[in-house]
Write a protein that holds these residues in place. Sequence first.
Motif, PDB file in Angstrom:
ATOM      1  N   LEU A 110      -1.220   6.304 -14.352  1.00 58.78           N
ATOM      2  CA  LEU A 110      -1.247   5.149 -13.448  1.00 58.78           C
ATOM      3  C   LEU A 110      -0.850   3.923 -14.262  1.00 58.78           C
ATOM      4  O   LEU A 110      -1.416   3.685 -15.325  1.00 58.78           O
ATOM      5  CB  LEU A 110      -2.662   4.972 -12.890  1.00 58.78           C
ATOM      6  N   VAL A 111       0.148   3.197 -13.779  1.00 63.47           N
ATOM      7  CA  VAL A 111       0.596   1.998 -14.499  1.00 63.47           C
ATOM      8  C   VAL A 111       0.497   0.791 -13.568  1.00 63.47           C
ATOM      9  O   VAL A 111       1.150   0.754 -12.515  1.00 63.47           O
ATOM     10  CB  VAL A 111       2.062   2.143 -14.982  1.00 63.47           C
ATOM     11  N   ARG A 112      -0.327  -0.160 -13.970  1.00 61.96           N
ATOM     12  CA  ARG A 112      -0.403  -1.422 -13.227  1.00 61.96           C
ATOM     13  C   ARG A 112       0.753  -2.310 -13.668  1.00 61.96           C
ATOM     14  O   ARG A 112       1.021  -2.399 -14.875  1.00 61.96           O
ATOM     15  CB  ARG A 112      -1.716  -2.140 -13.535  1.00 61.96           C
ATOM     16  N   GLY A 113       1.435  -2.930 -12.734  1.00 58.65           N
ATOM     17  CA  GLY A 113       2.511  -3.855 -13.094  1.00 58.65           C
ATOM     18  C   GLY A 113       3.669  -3.184 -13.807  1.00 58.65           C
ATOM     19  O   GLY A 113       4.269  -3.747 -14.702  1.00 58.65           O
ATOM     20  N   ALA A 114       3.995  -1.964 -13.403  1.00 62.16           N
ATOM     21  CA  ALA A 114       5.118  -1.244 -14.029  1.00 62.16           C
ATOM     22  C   ALA A 114       6.434  -1.963 -13.758  1.00 62.16           C
ATOM     23  O   ALA A 114       7.309  -2.025 -14.614  1.00 62.16           O
ATOM     24  CB  ALA A 114       5.176   0.181 -13.493  1.00 62.16           C
ATOM     25  N   MET A 115       6.577  -2.479 -12.548  1.00 55.96           N
ATOM     26  CA  MET A 115       7.783  -3.247 -12.180  1.00 55.96           C
ATOM     27  C   MET A 115       7.324  -4.535 -11.512  1.00 55.96           C
ATOM     28  O   MET A 115       7.348  -4.648 -10.284  1.00 55.96           O
ATOM     29  CB  MET A 115       8.658  -2.454 -11.215  1.00 55.96           C
ATOM     30  N   PRO A 116       6.916  -5.510 -12.336  1.00 56.70           N
ATOM     31  CA  PRO A 116       6.405  -6.748 -11.739  1.00 56.70           C
ATOM     32  C   PRO A 116       7.483  -7.393 -10.870  1.00 56.70           C
ATOM     33  O   PRO A 116       8.654  -7.386 -11.235  1.00 56.70           O
ATOM     34  CB  PRO A 116       6.093  -7.632 -12.952  1.00 56.70           C
ATOM     35  N   GLN A 157       5.795  -2.461  -1.482  1.00 59.11           N
ATOM     36  CA  GLN A 157       5.355  -3.508  -0.562  1.00 59.11           C
ATOM     37  C   GLN A 157       3.971  -3.157  -0.023  1.00 59.11           C
ATOM     38  O   GLN A 157       3.710  -1.997   0.284  1.00 59.11           O
ATOM     39  CB  GLN A 157       6.332  -3.619   0.616  1.00 59.11           C
ATOM     40  N   GLY A 158       3.110  -4.141   0.085  1.00 54.52           N
ATOM     41  CA  GLY A 158       1.776  -3.899   0.627  1.00 54.52           C
ATOM     42  C   GLY A 158       0.961  -3.018  -0.321  1.00 54.52           C
ATOM     43  O   GLY A 158       1.343  -2.795  -1.474  1.00 54.52           O
ATOM     44  N   PRO A 193       2.016  -3.933  -5.049  1.00 55.97           N
ATOM     45  CA  PRO A 193       3.449  -3.902  -5.349  1.00 55.97           C
ATOM     46  C   PRO A 193       3.707  -3.969  -6.857  1.00 55.97           C
ATOM     47  O   PRO A 193       3.101  -4.770  -7.572  1.00 55.97           O
ATOM     48  CB  PRO A 193       3.972  -5.161  -4.642  1.00 55.97           C
ATOM     49  N   GLY A 194       4.581  -3.089  -7.326  1.00 53.27           N
ATOM     50  CA  GLY A 194       4.910  -3.036  -8.758  1.00 53.27           C
ATOM     51  C   GLY A 194       4.096  -2.009  -9.521  1.00 53.27           C
ATOM     52  O   GLY A 194       4.422  -1.677 -10.661  1.00 53.27           O
ATOM     53  N   ALA A 249      -2.300   4.077   3.559  1.00 57.69           N
ATOM     54  CA  ALA A 249      -1.871   2.675   3.601  1.00 57.69           C
ATOM     55  C   ALA A 249      -3.064   1.769   3.906  1.00 57.69           C
ATOM     56  O   ALA A 249      -3.830   2.030   4.836  1.00 57.69           O
ATOM     57  CB  ALA A 249      -0.785   2.507   4.655  1.00 57.69           C
ATOM     58  N   ALA A 250      -3.206   0.715   3.094  1.00 59.86           N
ATOM     59  CA  ALA A 250      -4.246  -0.295   3.342  1.00 59.86           C
ATOM     60  C   ALA A 250      -3.537  -1.500   3.941  1.00 59.86           C
ATOM     61  O   ALA A 250      -3.118  -2.397   3.234  1.00 59.86           O
ATOM     62  CB  ALA A 250      -4.942  -0.646   2.032  1.00 59.86           C
ATOM     63  N   GLY A 251      -3.332  -1.473   5.231  1.00 56.64           N
ATOM     64  CA  GLY A 251      -2.424  -2.430   5.872  1.00 56.64           C
ATOM     65  C   GLY A 251      -1.026  -1.838   5.776  1.00 56.64           C
ATOM     66  O   GLY A 251      -0.820  -0.841   5.075  1.00 56.64           O
ATOM     67  N   GLU A 252      -0.073  -2.467   6.451  1.00 60.82           N
ATOM     68  CA  GLU A 252       1.289  -1.903   6.445  1.00 60.82           C
ATOM     69  C   GLU A 252       1.844  -1.915   5.020  1.00 60.82           C
ATOM     70  O   GLU A 252       1.596  -2.854   4.264  1.00 60.82           O
ATOM     71  CB  GLU A 252       2.103  -2.708   7.467  1.00 60.82           C
ATOM     72  N   CYS A 253       2.535  -0.856   4.630  1.00 68.38           N
ATOM     73  CA  CYS A 253       3.046  -0.809   3.249  1.00 68.38           C
ATOM     74  C   CYS A 253       4.260   0.099   3.104  1.00 68.38           C
ATOM     75  O   CYS A 253       4.568   0.895   3.992  1.00 68.38           O
ATOM     76  CB  CYS A 253       1.948  -0.367   2.273  1.00 68.38           C
ATOM     77  N   MET A 254       4.937  -0.077   1.984  1.00 69.92           N
ATOM     78  CA  MET A 254       6.081   0.786   1.650  1.00 69.92           C
ATOM     79  C   MET A 254       5.899   1.356   0.247  1.00 69.92           C
ATOM     80  O   MET A 254       5.531   0.631  -0.681  1.00 69.92           O
ATOM     81  CB  MET A 254       7.388  -0.002   1.681  1.00 69.92           C
ATOM     82  N   THR A 255       6.200   2.655   0.124  1.00 70.71           N
ATOM     83  CA  THR A 255       6.091   3.350  -1.158  1.00 70.71           C
ATOM     84  C   THR A 255       7.396   4.087  -1.426  1.00 70.71           C
ATOM     85  O   THR A 255       7.907   4.781  -0.543  1.00 70.71           O
ATOM     86  CB  THR A 255       4.938   4.384  -1.122  1.00 70.71           C
ATOM     87  N   ALA A 256       7.928   3.922  -2.627  1.00 73.49           N
ATOM     88  CA  ALA A 256       9.131   4.671  -3.019  1.00 73.49           C
ATOM     89  C   ALA A 256       8.693   5.860  -3.861  1.00 73.49           C
ATOM     90  O   ALA A 256       7.876   5.719  -4.765  1.00 73.49           O
ATOM     91  CB  ALA A 256      10.068   3.776  -3.820  1.00 73.49           C
ATOM     92  N   SER A 257       9.217   7.048  -3.546  1.00 72.44           N
ATOM     93  CA  SER A 257       8.940   8.243  -4.349  1.00 72.44           C
ATOM     94  C   SER A 257      10.215   8.621  -5.081  1.00 72.44           C
ATOM     95  O   SER A 257      11.198   8.993  -4.450  1.00 72.44           O
ATOM     96  CB  SER A 257       8.567   9.437  -3.466  1.00 72.44           C
ATOM     97  N   ILE A 258      10.176   8.523  -6.403  1.00 70.49           N
ATOM     98  CA  ILE A 258      11.321   8.950  -7.199  1.00 70.49           C
ATOM     99  C   ILE A 258      11.010  10.382  -7.608  1.00 70.49           C
ATOM    100  O   ILE A 258      10.114  10.628  -8.412  1.00 70.49           O
ATOM    101  CB  ILE A 258      11.536   8.002  -8.396  1.00 70.49           C
TER     102      ILE A 258
END
Length: 385
Positions: free
Chosen positions: A36-42, A152-153, A189-190, A205-214
């Motif tokens: 788990l990385v916090r702020g991986a892509m600020p 996002q979110g 986000p990030g 989702a905690a509220g509306e959100c977007m997640t990218a899966s690489i």
Amino acid sequence: MNFMGNGADLDAPLALLGGASARRFMQRHWQKKPLLVRGAMPGVQPPTTRAALFELAANDDVESRLVMQDERGWRLRRGPFARRALPAARRPGWTLLVQGLDLHEPAAQALLRPFRFVPAARLDDLMLSWASDGGGVGPHLDSYDVFLLQVQGRRRWRWGRARDTRFKPGLPLKILEHFEPTEEALLEPGDLLYLPPGWAHEGVAAGECMTASIGFRAPTRAGLAAELLGRLADAAPAAGDGALYRDPAQAASAEPGRMPPALQAFARDAVERALRRPGAIELVLGEALSEPGARVGFDAAEGRSACGGVELARGTRMLYDDTHVFINGESWRAGGRDAKLLRRLADRFALDAAGVAGASREARALLDDWLAAGWLQERAAGDPA
Ligand code: SIN
Ligand code: CO
């Protein structure tokens, strides 16, 4: 330099990996344990908007899924989806998943770049999910390595080793019967979560959100065998293995149903020969893994010029080994300076004008053909190469 490939510093600490270098990440986490990385892509921006994602899901060429959970339980539908077929965005508990966003959105393709320390032969695609509050796909396992990037979110992830891999019966989705997460985090986000294959996880989702899966595909042994044996068989006549079975020593048989042992031996030898041809497996493997996705199309056009440099068009897969370069399912022998240049194109997705100028006449002709086929495009000025 923010690209990977030849000359990349694999020992540089990366914010993307929580301060670990690419080398260290691969040693400690890849296929072994989550990170788990916090702020991986600020400051990361979603690669598209909700409206554009919904619009994309209406497209025949795009693979999309809709997952809903309500009092009737879990429901799964496959796209394409007209906008009116999707629930209202404010309705809680649903999610839209769109595969291969990198084929359609340059911003999504750019999100793959930082992960280029993983061999491209393993890369699958970038999936983007949009979820309304409470939306998710339930606790499950994936068979591939995945970097889940919150764009996002916020989304609450729970994960843990899968001790029991049974799924609930009778559901349209593979939902784990017993999910026992040991970790939990609310991703902003990030933030990034890497999960190896087979780890149980659930994102809500905690509220509306977007997640990218690489996602990085891992072929199965059986799948690869089927794919490669088919390709080896197709190549056998051209490789001079068109020999006809002959049995002048066959005796009269009182058991005509019995398989002749000589025919069995001939068959075994035929398969072994196809496998033994030097370099044959490496060749068909490169061709198979560089095959573009089923829904990928290229726009062919004459009159393009490689002079100013070239870059891989969206959807082009380019790989190489010690003897060949592979692009979109085809292979070319390459050696010397040409091999070096073509490998640079594969590693960095681009070759500058000086690189093109250094190529032999044959290699230039290839680049021109690939440009005309729409596999390459003229390089945009100022891009790193
Ligand atoms: C999602 O983005 O909703 C699901 C991704 C996953 O769990 O693999
Ligand atoms: Co998953």
